[in-house]
Design a protein around this motif. Structure first.
Motif, PDB file in Angstrom:
ATOM      1  N   SER A   1      11.162 -63.355 -39.187  1.00 32.89           N
ATOM      2  CA  SER A   1      12.471 -63.294 -39.856  1.00 32.89           C
ATOM      3  C   SER A   1      13.366 -64.440 -39.401  1.00 32.89           C
ATOM      4  O   SER A   1      14.061 -65.057 -40.217  1.00 32.89           O
ATOM      5  N   GLY A   2      13.352 -64.736 -38.122  1.00 34.74           N
ATOM      6  CA  GLY A   2      14.162 -65.837 -37.595  1.00 34.74           C
ATOM      7  C   GLY A   2      13.724 -67.180 -38.131  1.00 34.74           C
ATOM      8  O   GLY A   2      14.558 -68.024 -38.485  1.00 34.74           O
ATOM      9  N   VAL A   3      12.430 -67.396 -38.228  1.00 34.59           N
ATOM     10  CA  VAL A   3      11.912 -68.666 -38.755  1.00 34.59           C
ATOM     11  C   VAL A   3      12.276 -68.817 -40.232  1.00 34.59           C
ATOM     12  O   VAL A   3      12.697 -69.894 -40.665  1.00 34.59           O
TER      13      VAL A   3
ATOM     14  N   THR B   1      18.362 -71.825 -43.976  1.00 32.78           N
ATOM     15  CA  THR B   1      19.581 -72.531 -43.545  1.00 32.78           C
ATOM     16  C   THR B   1      19.397 -74.037 -43.629  1.00 32.78           C
ATOM     17  O   THR B   1      20.284 -74.757 -44.098  1.00 32.78           O
TER      18      THR B   1
ATOM     19  N   ALA C   1      10.455 -59.916 -35.919  1.00 29.85           N
ATOM     20  CA  ALA C   1      11.730 -60.578 -35.629  1.00 29.85           C
ATOM     21  C   ALA C   1      11.564 -62.094 -35.596  1.00 29.85           C
ATOM     22  O   ALA C   1      12.422 -62.832 -36.095  1.00 29.85           O
ATOM     23  N   VAL C   2      10.461 -62.570 -35.055  1.00 30.05           N
ATOM     24  CA  VAL C   2      10.211 -64.011 -34.989  1.00 30.05           C
ATOM     25  C   VAL C   2      10.039 -64.580 -36.398  1.00 30.05           C
ATOM     26  O   VAL C   2      10.628 -65.614 -36.728  1.00 30.05           O
TER      27      VAL C   2
ATOM     28  N   ALA D   1      14.816 -67.394 -41.777  1.00 25.82           N
ATOM     29  CA  ALA D   1      16.267 -67.611 -41.853  1.00 25.82           C
ATOM     30  C   ALA D   1      16.622 -69.051 -41.492  1.00 25.82           C
ATOM     31  O   ALA D   1      17.474 -69.675 -42.139  1.00 25.82           O
ATOM     32  N   ALA D   2      15.962 -69.601 -40.479  1.00 28.66           N
ATOM     33  CA  ALA D   2      16.217 -70.991 -40.097  1.00 28.66           C
ATOM     34  C   ALA D   2      15.796 -71.942 -41.210  1.00 28.66           C
ATOM     35  O   ALA D   2      16.494 -72.915 -41.518  1.00 28.66           O
TER      36      ALA D   2
END
Length: 50
Positions: free
Chosen positions: A35-37, A43, A32-33, A39-40
């Protein structure tokens, strides 16, 4: 004696379930971490227009 044994077995099964749930979270968290990085990062790249 058998009722006591059954109670202990039930408690052990409950602990096993809890431990397995915690292990699932432990291994899912890094995914999850990452994936979040990612995605950021995507963006930020989109916001800067590159």
């Amino acid at each position: 004696m058998s009722q006591q044994s059954e109670t202990v077995r039930s408690e052990i099964d409950d602990h096993e379930t809890r431990i397995r749930d915690l292990e699932r979270w432990r291994y899912a968290l890094p995914v999850a971490v990452v994936s979040g990085v990612v995605a950021a990062g995507v963006t930020i790249l989109q916001a800067t227009g590159k």
